[in-house]
Write an enzyme that holds these catalytic residues in place. Structure first.
Site, mmCIF file in Angstrom:
data_model
loop_
_atom_site.group_PDB
_atom_site.id
_atom_site.type_symbol
_atom_site.label_atom_id
_atom_site.label_comp_id
_atom_site.label_asym_id
_atom_site.label_seq_id
_atom_site.Cartn_x
_atom_site.Cartn_y
_atom_site.Cartn_z
ATOM 1 N N ASN A 82 96.714 -29.431 88.245
ATOM 2 C CA ASN A 82 97.133 -28.601 89.383
ATOM 3 C C ASN A 82 96.321 -28.882 90.657
ATOM 4 O O ASN A 82 96.812 -28.707 91.757
ATOM 5 C CB ASN A 82 97.150 -27.104 89.032
ATOM 6 C CG ASN A 82 95.813 -26.554 88.610
ATOM 7 O OD1 ASN A 82 94.900 -27.304 88.280
ATOM 8 N ND2 ASN A 82 95.673 -25.245 88.615
ATOM 9 N N ALA B 197 93.877 -35.108 83.921
ATOM 10 C CA ALA B 197 95.117 -34.796 83.195
ATOM 11 C C ALA B 197 96.030 -36.011 83.206
ATOM 12 O O ALA B 197 96.052 -36.783 84.159
ATOM 13 C CB ALA B 197 95.806 -33.613 83.867
ATOM 14 N N GLU C 16 86.163 -23.324 83.429
ATOM 15 C CA GLU C 16 87.035 -22.620 84.392
ATOM 16 C C GLU C 16 88.385 -22.490 83.713
ATOM 17 O O GLU C 16 89.143 -23.448 83.628
ATOM 18 C CB GLU C 16 87.185 -23.448 85.674
ATOM 19 C CG GLU C 16 85.931 -23.656 86.458
ATOM 20 C CD GLU C 16 85.418 -22.375 87.086
ATOM 21 O OE1 GLU C 16 86.167 -21.390 87.134
ATOM 22 O OE2 GLU C 16 84.252 -22.374 87.509
ATOM 23 N N CYS D 199 95.010 -21.166 89.070
ATOM 24 C CA CYS D 199 94.399 -20.211 88.131
ATOM 25 C C CYS D 199 94.066 -18.883 88.801
ATOM 26 O O CYS D 199 93.996 -17.864 88.129
ATOM 27 C CB CYS D 199 93.176 -20.822 87.468
ATOM 28 S SG CYS D 199 91.930 -21.325 88.634
ATOM 29 N N GLU E 4 81.277 -22.781 89.789
ATOM 30 C CA GLU E 4 81.368 -24.057 90.513
ATOM 31 C C GLU E 4 81.317 -23.748 92.001
ATOM 32 O O GLU E 4 81.923 -22.769 92.453
ATOM 33 C CB GLU E 4 82.679 -24.769 90.170
ATOM 34 C CG GLU E 4 82.711 -25.222 88.717
ATOM 35 C CD GLU E 4 83.918 -26.092 88.393
ATOM 36 O OE1 GLU E 4 84.997 -25.864 88.964
ATOM 37 O OE2 GLU E 4 83.774 -26.987 87.549
HETATM 38 N N1 LIG Z 1 92.971 -24.237 86.501
HETATM 39 C C1 LIG Z 1 93.393 -23.588 85.478
HETATM 40 O O1 LIG Z 1 92.888 -22.576 85.165
HETATM 41 C C2 LIG Z 1 94.505 -24.151 84.720
HETATM 42 C C3 LIG Z 1 95.181 -23.354 83.827
HETATM 43 N N2 LIG Z 1 96.183 -23.849 83.130
HETATM 44 C C4 LIG Z 1 96.900 -22.929 82.229
HETATM 45 O O2 LIG Z 1 97.223 -23.622 81.077
HETATM 46 C C5 LIG Z 1 98.626 -23.655 80.892
HETATM 47 C C6 LIG Z 1 98.999 -24.954 80.251
HETATM 48 O O3 LIG Z 1 98.696 -26.057 81.108
HETATM 49 P P1 LIG Z 1 98.154 -27.411 80.524
HETATM 50 O O4 LIG Z 1 98.252 -28.528 81.437
HETATM 51 O O5 LIG Z 1 98.839 -27.597 79.230
HETATM 52 O O6 LIG Z 1 96.597 -27.086 80.418
HETATM 53 P P2 LIG Z 1 95.591 -27.701 79.403
HETATM 54 O O7 LIG Z 1 94.478 -26.789 79.240
HETATM 55 O O8 LIG Z 1 96.337 -28.127 78.186
HETATM 56 O O9 LIG Z 1 95.146 -29.061 80.139
HETATM 57 C C7 LIG Z 1 94.020 -29.172 80.974
HETATM 58 C C8 LIG Z 1 93.245 -30.444 80.628
HETATM 59 O O10 LIG Z 1 92.836 -30.390 79.276
HETATM 60 C C9 LIG Z 1 93.253 -31.556 78.585
HETATM 61 N N3 LIG Z 1 93.491 -31.247 77.188
HETATM 62 C C10 LIG Z 1 94.563 -30.658 76.629
HETATM 63 N N4 LIG Z 1 94.396 -30.548 75.288
HETATM 64 C C11 LIG Z 1 93.175 -31.076 74.999
HETATM 65 C C12 LIG Z 1 92.432 -31.268 73.805
HETATM 66 N N5 LIG Z 1 92.898 -30.882 72.611
HETATM 67 N N6 LIG Z 1 91.239 -31.859 73.878
HETATM 68 C C13 LIG Z 1 90.750 -32.264 75.082
HETATM 69 N N7 LIG Z 1 91.414 -32.118 76.240
HETATM 70 C C14 LIG Z 1 92.602 -31.516 76.207
HETATM 71 C C15 LIG Z 1 94.497 -31.992 79.341
HETATM 72 O O11 LIG Z 1 94.777 -33.343 79.074
HETATM 73 P P3 LIG Z 1 96.287 -33.891 79.107
HETATM 74 O O12 LIG Z 1 96.777 -33.685 80.474
HETATM 75 O O13 LIG Z 1 96.136 -35.309 78.779
HETATM 76 O O14 LIG Z 1 97.041 -33.093 78.072
HETATM 77 C C16 LIG Z 1 94.069 -31.722 80.761
HETATM 78 O O15 LIG Z 1 93.242 -32.776 81.202
HETATM 79 C C17 LIG Z 1 99.200 -23.427 82.262
HETATM 80 O O16 LIG Z 1 100.502 -22.949 82.219
HETATM 81 C C18 LIG Z 1 98.215 -22.448 82.804
HETATM 82 O O17 LIG Z 1 98.510 -21.175 82.332
HETATM 83 C C19 LIG Z 1 96.535 -25.157 83.260
HETATM 84 C C20 LIG Z 1 95.910 -26.010 84.121
HETATM 85 C C21 LIG Z 1 94.843 -25.537 84.952
HETATM 86 O O1 LIG Z 2 93.582 -23.465 89.740
HETATM 87 C C1 LIG Z 2 92.432 -23.892 89.718
HETATM 88 O O2 LIG Z 2 91.923 -24.297 88.679
HETATM 89 C C2 LIG Z 2 91.590 -24.049 90.924
HETATM 90 C C3 LIG Z 2 92.003 -23.181 92.030
HETATM 91 C C4 LIG Z 2 91.807 -23.868 93.327
HETATM 92 C C5 LIG Z 2 90.821 -23.150 94.161
HETATM 93 O O3 LIG Z 2 91.217 -22.159 94.761
HETATM 94 O O4 LIG Z 2 89.684 -23.591 94.194
#
Ligand SMILES: NC(=O)C1=CN([C@@H]2O[C@H](COP(=O)(O)OP(=O)(O)OC[C@H]3O[C@@H](n4cnc5c(N)ncnc54)[C@H](OP(=O)(O)O)[C@@H]3O)[C@@H](O)[C@H]2O)C=CC1
Ligand SMILES: O=C(O)CCCC(=O)O
Length: 481
Positions: free
Chosen positions: A155, A180, A254, A288, A462
């Site tokens: 994201n 990702a 985070e 997030c 962070e």
């Molecule tokens: N900033 C935030 O707080 C975020 C929250 N989310 C939340 O998570 C939900 C799902 O999103 P999603 O992209 O699936 O988030 P994930 O937590 O699955 O992915 C985030 C990172 O973790 C990696 N990852 C996933 N599974 C593993 C594992 N078993 N071991 C090591 N690394 C791993 C992913 O790699 P890869 O891409 O290769 O799968 C990516 O680099 C969203 O709908 C949202 O609710 C998601 C993204 C950011």
């Molecule tokens: O979604 C996130 O994981 C980061 C939020 C971006 C920011 O406001 O710093």
């Protein structure tokens, strides 16, 4: 992809200062239309091990440098990012989908961490401690934690990397990054600019790949890695925390949120609606800290909803590279389906669908900005992080009750309070069990302040001085005289 600086487009892993092919490749596509952007290295656990070996070898020389020397290199990296911000934003929009203006904002936000931590590392002091024994002299020194591994989400493909790598490198640590799989090109472009800036080989390594579990096991279990830092979902975060336990790594997490946005009857309605739009529709709600539950006082509910509806209806949706676009596609079809399911569940449970409610026909990953009213706390749209362009409105009448409802979640990342009454604003901000609370604004993220969550939203901070402290060990030194 046409860039002013085509050198930024890299498709191989960046390990030990060199570009290396992996045994396989994986496709990177534009989420707006599925167009192929390129095939990048589909790195393996073995590639991650090679990167950890490089980071381990680079550590003694990098940590030995003075803070001023490290800062000078990091400032070159910062400068190059700023100079190439147009291209970096374009790469980001094409692989992630957010509008170009937002992407440009993220590149400068991401770069600001590098500039700020380059400055901050020169002011990391130890202490002399008044002794408990005249025959002893006590002090502390602060030393880099060692090799740092990072896993980052799609994201914020740029800023979530720099927010981790910049303080780590500034502190004298070396890093291995796994971005990702949807957004590797932004990470590799950062690697290229780090290379041009003169970061020594092995200090920063980028391993792209679809085997997140395999690469992740190395980054969380290799004993040579001292610290692991992650942004992503709470479910994956918990799994990675468990993996880190095997070698007792330091950790920063985070994770997900479920942000309440509380509008009191003494709020300025225009300010509240503006803030709500900013926090809800940035990056199509895939943030997030995005608002997840909107609580509006009964007395101003209809006015707020009408103003929000007008603003939402004016959003221009389309490909992020087109002029005037406010919202792009979601990252992949899975996210669209999930958001749709949550909306249908809410409506089936009694919520009113005011506008939107389904995917848009103009591409496979667009979802209409959706306004729901009559939502209740037990609906999935309120208990789960929707991570999409869904504004889900509930009503309240009592301050104590809305605080209780806002806190009734395992998450504790960000919360928003809209009120012109300073006493109430202070009371509510203090009572909310969240790592970050914004009052009368929807935009609060900055390099200079600590970003992070309570409860299941994470560990550590962070940004800010707290973000620097995450990458040091404090050593207590006791000298007999
Ligand atoms: N900033 C935030 O707080 C975020 C929250 N989310 C939340 O998570 C939900 C799902 O999103 P999603 O992209 O699936 O988030 P994930 O937590 O699955 O992915 C985030 C990172 O973790 C990696 N990852 C996933 N599974 C593993 C594992 N078993 N071991 C090591 N690394 C791993 C992913 O790699 P890869 O891409 O290769 O799968 C990516 O680099 C969203 O709908 C949202 O609710 C998601 C993204 C950011
Ligand atoms: O979604 C996130 O994981 C980061 C939020 C971006 C920011 O406001 O710093």
């Amino acid at each position: 992809m046409k860039l002013a600086n085509p050198d930024l487009l890299k498709f191989q892993n960046y390990i030990d200062g060199t570009w290396r092919a992996a045994a396989r490749t994986m496709a990177v596509c534009d989420p707006a239309n599925g167009e192929l952007l390129g095939n990048v290295a589909d790195g393996s656990a073995a590639d991650a091990e090679t990167a950890v070996t490089a980071a381990t070898a680079a550590l003694p020389e990098w940590r030995r440098r003075t803070a001023a020397e490290r800062a000078a290199t990091l400032k070159r990296w910062y400068q190059l990012i700023v100079e190439n911000s147009g291209d970096l934003a374009r790469i980001l929009t094409l692989e992630q989908g957010k509008p170009l203006a937002e992407a440009q904002g993220e590149i400068l936000y991401g770069a600001s961490f590098i500039e700020w931590f380059a400055e901050e590392c020169r002011r990391v002091y130890g202490q002399t401690i008044p002794t408990h024994n005249p025959a002893m002299r006590l002090s502390t020194i602060r030393q880099p934690v060692g090799v740092v591994s990072c896993i980052t989400p799609w994201n914020f493909p740029n800023a979530m990397i720099t927010r981790k790598a910049a303080p780590a490198l500034a502190a004298g640590c070396t890093v291995v990054i796994k971005p990702a799989q949807e957004t590797p090109l932004s990470a590799l472009a950062l690697g290229q600019l780090a290379h041009e800036a003169g970061l020594p080989k092995g200090t920063i390594n980028v391993v792209t790949g679809s085997d997140a579990a395999g690469i992740g096991r190395v980054l969380t279990q290799d004993p040579r890695v001292a610290k692991f830092t992650f942004t992503g979902s709470t479910a994956v975060g918990k799994l990675l925390m468990a993996q880190c336990a095997s070698t007792v790594k330091k950790m920063s997490m985070e994770l997900g949120g479920n942000a309440p946005f509380i509008v009191f009857d003494d709020a300025d309605m225009d300010t509240a609606v503006k803030a709500c739009m900013a926090t809800k529709f940035r990056n199509a709600g895939q943030v997030c800290v995005a608002t997840n539950r909107i609580y509006v006082h009964q007395a101003v509910h209809d006015e707020f909803v009408e103003k929000l509806r007008t603003e939402m209806a004016a959003l221009k949706i389309g490909h992020g590279t087109e002029a005037g676009i406010n919202m792009g596609p979601m990252i992949f079809r899975r996210a669209v389906e999930r958001v749709w399911e949550l909306v249908q569940d809410a409506v089936a449970s009694g919520a009113n669908l005011e506008i939107g409610g389904e995917p848009l026909p103009n591409g496979e990953n667009y979802f209409a900005p959706t306004l729901l009213t009559g939502v209740s706390d037990d609906m999935r749209i309120a208990t789960e992080e929707n991570f999409g362009p869904i504004a889900a409105v509930q009503q309240f009448t009592d301050e104590t009750d809305v605080i209780r409802r806002a806190n009734a979640t395992p998450y504790g990342l960000a919360a928003y309070v809209m009120s012109e009454n300073i006493r109430r604003a202070n009371r509510v901000v203090e009572a909310l069990e969240y790592g970050m609370v914004a009052c009368n604004t929807g935009v609060f993220s900055t390099t200079v302040a600590p970003f992070g969550g309570n409860k299941e939203s994470g560990l550590g901070r962070e940004g800010g001085v707290e973000g620097m402290a995450e990458f040091y060990e404090t050593k207590y030194c006791c000298f007999g005289t």
